[in-house]
Design a protein around this motif. Sequence first.
Motif, PDB file in Angstrom:
ATOM      1  N   TYR A 191       0.899  -1.171  -0.039  1.00  0.00           N
ATOM      2  CA  TYR A 191      -0.081  -0.134   0.054  1.00  0.00           C
ATOM      3  C   TYR A 191       1.139   1.358   0.010  1.00  0.00           C
ATOM      4  O   TYR A 191       1.955   1.084   0.517  1.00  0.00           O
ATOM      5  CB  TYR A 191      -0.660  -0.159   1.324  1.00  0.00           C
ATOM      6  N   HIS A 249      -4.083   4.396   7.684  1.00  0.00           N
ATOM      7  CA  HIS A 249      -4.341   3.290   8.119  1.00  0.00           C
ATOM      8  C   HIS A 249      -4.032   3.062   9.540  1.00  0.00           C
ATOM      9  O   HIS A 249      -4.781   2.854  10.535  1.00  0.00           O
ATOM     10  CB  HIS A 249      -3.950   2.042   7.724  1.00  0.00           C
ATOM     11  N   TRP A 250      -2.786   3.245  10.138  1.00  0.00           N
ATOM     12  CA  TRP A 250      -2.400   2.980  11.400  1.00  0.00           C
ATOM     13  C   TRP A 250      -2.528   4.270  12.446  1.00  0.00           C
ATOM     14  O   TRP A 250      -2.939   3.771  13.678  1.00  0.00           O
ATOM     15  CB  TRP A 250      -0.585   2.857  11.415  1.00  0.00           C
ATOM     16  N   ALA A 290      -6.439   3.600  13.065  1.00  0.00           N
ATOM     17  CA  ALA A 290      -6.456   2.272  13.672  1.00  0.00           C
ATOM     18  C   ALA A 290      -6.192   2.658  15.425  1.00  0.00           C
ATOM     19  O   ALA A 290      -6.853   2.171  16.149  1.00  0.00           O
ATOM     20  CB  ALA A 290      -5.499   1.261  13.471  1.00  0.00           C
ATOM     21  N   ILE A 319      -8.948   4.915  16.920  1.00  0.00           N
ATOM     22  CA  ILE A 319     -10.141   3.852  17.211  1.00  0.00           C
ATOM     23  C   ILE A 319      -9.901   3.207  18.561  1.00  0.00           C
ATOM     24  O   ILE A 319     -10.916   2.907  19.108  1.00  0.00           O
ATOM     25  CB  ILE A 319     -10.518   3.308  16.097  1.00  0.00           C
ATOM     26  N   ARG A 361      -9.134   9.780   4.181  1.00  0.00           N
ATOM     27  CA  ARG A 361      -8.408   8.307   3.851  1.00  0.00           C
ATOM     28  C   ARG A 361      -9.401   7.893   2.635  1.00  0.00           C
ATOM     29  O   ARG A 361      -9.016   7.113   1.623  1.00  0.00           O
ATOM     30  CB  ARG A 361      -8.830   7.445   4.821  1.00  0.00           C
ATOM     31  N   ARG A 375      -7.908   6.739  -0.917  1.00  0.00           N
ATOM     32  CA  ARG A 375      -8.342   5.539  -1.408  1.00  0.00           C
ATOM     33  C   ARG A 375      -8.882   5.505  -2.701  1.00  0.00           C
ATOM     34  O   ARG A 375      -8.585   4.574  -3.765  1.00  0.00           O
ATOM     35  CB  ARG A 375      -9.166   4.671  -0.493  1.00  0.00           C
ATOM     36  N   TYR A 423      -4.388  -8.957  -5.024  1.00  0.00           N
ATOM     37  CA  TYR A 423      -4.056 -10.056  -3.823  1.00  0.00           C
ATOM     38  C   TYR A 423      -3.532 -11.191  -4.599  1.00  0.00           C
ATOM     39  O   TYR A 423      -3.217 -11.537  -5.521  1.00  0.00           O
ATOM     40  CB  TYR A 423      -5.563 -10.466  -3.554  1.00  0.00           C
ATOM     41  N   HIS A 431     -13.452  -4.886   4.638  1.00  0.00           N
ATOM     42  CA  HIS A 431     -12.806  -3.548   4.627  1.00  0.00           C
ATOM     43  C   HIS A 431     -13.828  -2.415   4.472  1.00  0.00           C
ATOM     44  O   HIS A 431     -13.968  -1.623   5.099  1.00  0.00           O
ATOM     45  CB  HIS A 431     -11.688  -3.687   3.540  1.00  0.00           C
ATOM     46  N   TYR A 484     -14.664   0.595   6.520  1.00  0.00           N
ATOM     47  CA  TYR A 484     -14.843   1.953   6.081  1.00  0.00           C
ATOM     48  C   TYR A 484     -16.227   2.587   6.727  1.00  0.00           C
ATOM     49  O   TYR A 484     -16.138   3.594   7.308  1.00  0.00           O
ATOM     50  CB  TYR A 484     -14.753   2.052   4.761  1.00  0.00           C
ATOM     51  N   HIS A 532     -10.678  -8.644  11.929  1.00  0.00           N
ATOM     52  CA  HIS A 532      -9.641  -8.122  10.921  1.00  0.00           C
ATOM     53  C   HIS A 532      -8.283  -8.354  11.641  1.00  0.00           C
ATOM     54  O   HIS A 532      -7.501  -8.740  10.710  1.00  0.00           O
ATOM     55  CB  HIS A 532      -9.950  -6.545  10.863  1.00  0.00           C
ATOM     56  N   VAL A 533      -7.762  -8.224  12.820  1.00  0.00           N
ATOM     57  CA  VAL A 533      -6.645  -8.398  13.273  1.00  0.00           C
ATOM     58  C   VAL A 533      -6.275 -10.142  13.133  1.00  0.00           C
ATOM     59  O   VAL A 533      -5.105 -10.324  12.801  1.00  0.00           O
ATOM     60  CB  VAL A 533      -6.498  -7.850  14.796  1.00  0.00           C
ATOM     61  N   LEU A 590       0.176  -8.896   5.410  1.00  0.00           N
ATOM     62  CA  LEU A 590       0.450  -7.899   6.533  1.00  0.00           C
ATOM     63  C   LEU A 590       1.715  -6.832   6.266  1.00  0.00           C
ATOM     64  O   LEU A 590       1.664  -5.649   6.482  1.00  0.00           O
ATOM     65  CB  LEU A 590       0.980  -8.694   7.741  1.00  0.00           C
ATOM     66  N   ARG A 599       2.517  -5.651   3.610  1.00  0.00           N
ATOM     67  CA  ARG A 599       2.056  -4.812   2.569  1.00  0.00           C
ATOM     68  C   ARG A 599       1.571  -3.514   3.114  1.00  0.00           C
ATOM     69  O   ARG A 599       1.530  -2.300   2.540  1.00  0.00           O
ATOM     70  CB  ARG A 599       1.480  -5.169   1.243  1.00  0.00           C
ATOM     71  N   MET A 600       0.917  -3.754   4.499  1.00  0.00           N
ATOM     72  CA  MET A 600       0.345  -2.615   5.266  1.00  0.00           C
ATOM     73  C   MET A 600       1.562  -2.040   6.239  1.00  0.00           C
ATOM     74  O   MET A 600       1.217  -1.072   6.917  1.00  0.00           O
ATOM     75  CB  MET A 600      -0.777  -3.049   6.019  1.00  0.00           C
TER      76      MET A 600
END
Length: 172
Positions: free
Chosen positions: A6, A14-15, A18, A21, A58, A62, A70, A86, A90, A152-153, A168, A170-171
């Motif tokens: 990404y 994203h981080w 996250a 939140i 975001r 996106r 993938y 995902h 969102y 998700h985790v 993982l 790639r994020m």
Amino acid sequence: MTDTKYNAGARALHWLIALLIVVNIALGLLHDPLEEVVSLMPAHKAIGMSVLALSVVRLGWRMAWTAPAYPASMTALETRAAKLLHGVLYLFMIAMPLSGWIMSSAGKYPLSWFGLFDLPKLPVVKDSPIAGIAHEMHEVGGYLLIALVLGHVLAALRHHFVLKDGILRRML
Ligand code: HEM
Ligand code: HEM
């Protein structure tokens, strides 16, 4: 295996979101038991409104690029499930702060952003059905979001430790 990542903006957003939140779920849940000791709601509201603004940025970000493809090892069902989850995440990144904003607009407290400035309130009347529905959505949504994030985790950890397909990384 996949080497494509990404982009830096997507990873940073994203981080950051996250982290905010997770902190905000904790503040929301601790607000009631700690009410006599410390007032967590002003920080909860300010962080939540920041999540709303960052999530809008975001989503715009996106839409401006194509996510890395993938790996071929994932089945069509798995990629569809990933995209669906995902999409729902969102949706919650917008719906949670929005329902909080609607319900708090009907309350008497100002919506201060860490004491620096006041955010506008929406035209919602106290005890109106809209405020009630927003309150319900926010409470139920909070618990649903916890389940979604856990799923998700777990999915991310499964990709990393079981499937070892680089999802993982790639994020990161
Ligand atoms: C990332 C965004 C947000 C998340 C994940 C979140 C999550 C939560 C959670 C888990 C609770 C506890 C629910 C319960 O046990 O009753 C809660 C309560 C609350 N939240 Fe949020 N929230 C967010 C944003 C906001 C925003 C933006 C506002 C207002 C501007 C807000 C206002 C409130 C209020 C007033 C409560 C207390 C409700 C009550 O005691 O009945 N929240 N939130
Ligand atoms: C509140 C917490 C979180 C939220 C709301 C969240 C949300 C999201 C969303 C919406 C995406 C899709 C990105 C896109 O394609 O535009 C995503 C991707 C991803 N997230 Fe999270 N995330 C959270 C926490 C985490 C954590 C803690 C991990 C690691 C353990 C993680 C690992 C990943 C990975 C690896 C991807 C990429 C998946 C892929 O390539 O399909 N996330 N996240």
